[in-house]
Design a protein around this motif. Structure first.
Motif, mmCIF file in Angstrom:
data_model
loop_
_atom_site.group_PDB
_atom_site.id
_atom_site.type_symbol
_atom_site.label_atom_id
_atom_site.label_comp_id
_atom_site.label_asym_id
_atom_site.label_seq_id
_atom_site.Cartn_x
_atom_site.Cartn_y
_atom_site.Cartn_z
ATOM 1 N N VAL A 151 0.839 -1.203 0.000
ATOM 2 C CA VAL A 151 0.000 0.000 0.000
ATOM 3 C C VAL A 151 0.874 1.254 0.000
ATOM 4 N N ALA A 152 1.947 1.244 0.799
ATOM 5 C CA ALA A 152 2.856 2.395 0.850
ATOM 6 C C ALA A 152 3.529 2.612 -0.506
ATOM 7 N N GLU A 153 3.982 1.527 -1.150
ATOM 8 C CA GLU A 153 4.621 1.656 -2.460
ATOM 9 C C GLU A 153 3.636 2.164 -3.501
ATOM 10 N N GLU A 154 2.401 1.702 -3.415
ATOM 11 C CA GLU A 154 1.374 2.147 -4.352
ATOM 12 C C GLU A 154 1.098 3.635 -4.172
ATOM 13 N N ALA A 155 1.031 4.084 -2.921
ATOM 14 C CA ALA A 155 0.809 5.505 -2.645
ATOM 15 C C ALA A 155 1.991 6.338 -3.149
#
Length: 193
Positions: A151-155
């Motif tokens: 999720v952090a990488e996607e954000a």
């Protein structure tokens, strides 16, 4: 060491049936239960026969075990509700502690009430159950960590794309050369386009 009880010699399938029948019958009707069990054993080609008194003793122990399980489950549900646990790792920790407590209560009861020691097979089963709970907790924690990272990488990717679009607009407005634009993208975003 005392000889094993006849109920302990039952094949696992028959023992499972017996436990289900005890629960369904409300831990009563041992004479009929003995007849039904012995009929099942005979049909399966097993020469072992078990009397109603042996079933009554086993049924009494098993009903107490079931009661301990129900009390532990109710206590855990109340405790988790009261404490608002939301993290899976905490739930696994509570479950591990409950299983350990319940196991020791059952072993203590068996040793004090029947005078029998816990069999190595039962200890092995308990050890495997505890290992499975611990393993499940570790796997769940890794899955949660992996999902948070994704999720952090996607954000981060979405933010980088937003900045890149804004940067392309600014570069076009400024009329910069393609080479200079590429250098700016590499310095600001860490990528070339």
């Amino acid at each position: 060491m005392p000889p094993p009880r006849k109920v302990d010699l039952l094949p696992e399938e028959q023992k499972t049936w017996l436990k289900d029948a005890l629960k369904a019958g409300g831990f009563a009707g041992y004479e009929q239960l003995a007849d039904d069990l012995n009929t099942r054993l005979e049909a399966a080609g097993i020469t072992l026969r078990i009397g109603k008194s042996a079933l009554h003793t086993f049924g009494k122990e098993y009903s107490e075990f079931v009661r301990y399980q129900e009390e532990a489950s109710a206590w855990a549900a109340d405790w988790m509700k009261d404490n608002g646990l939301e993290e899976e790792a905490q739930r696994h920790n509570v479950l591990f502690q409950m299983i350990t407590t319940l196991a020791f209560k059952v072993m203590q009861h068996q040793m004090t009430q029947t005078g029998e020691n816990i069999s190595p097979q039962e200890l092995h089963f308990l050890g495997r159950m505890l290992k499975d709970v611990m393993s499940s907790s570790g796997i769940r924690q890794k899955l949660l960590a992996d999902e948070r990272k994704r999720v952090a990488e996607e954000a981060t990717r979405a933010e980088r794309d937003r900045v890149a679009v804004a940067m392309d607009g600014a570069i076009a407005e400024a009329g910069l050369s393609a080479e200079l634009a590429s250098d700016l993208r590499a310095k600001v975003l860490g990528v070339s386009r």
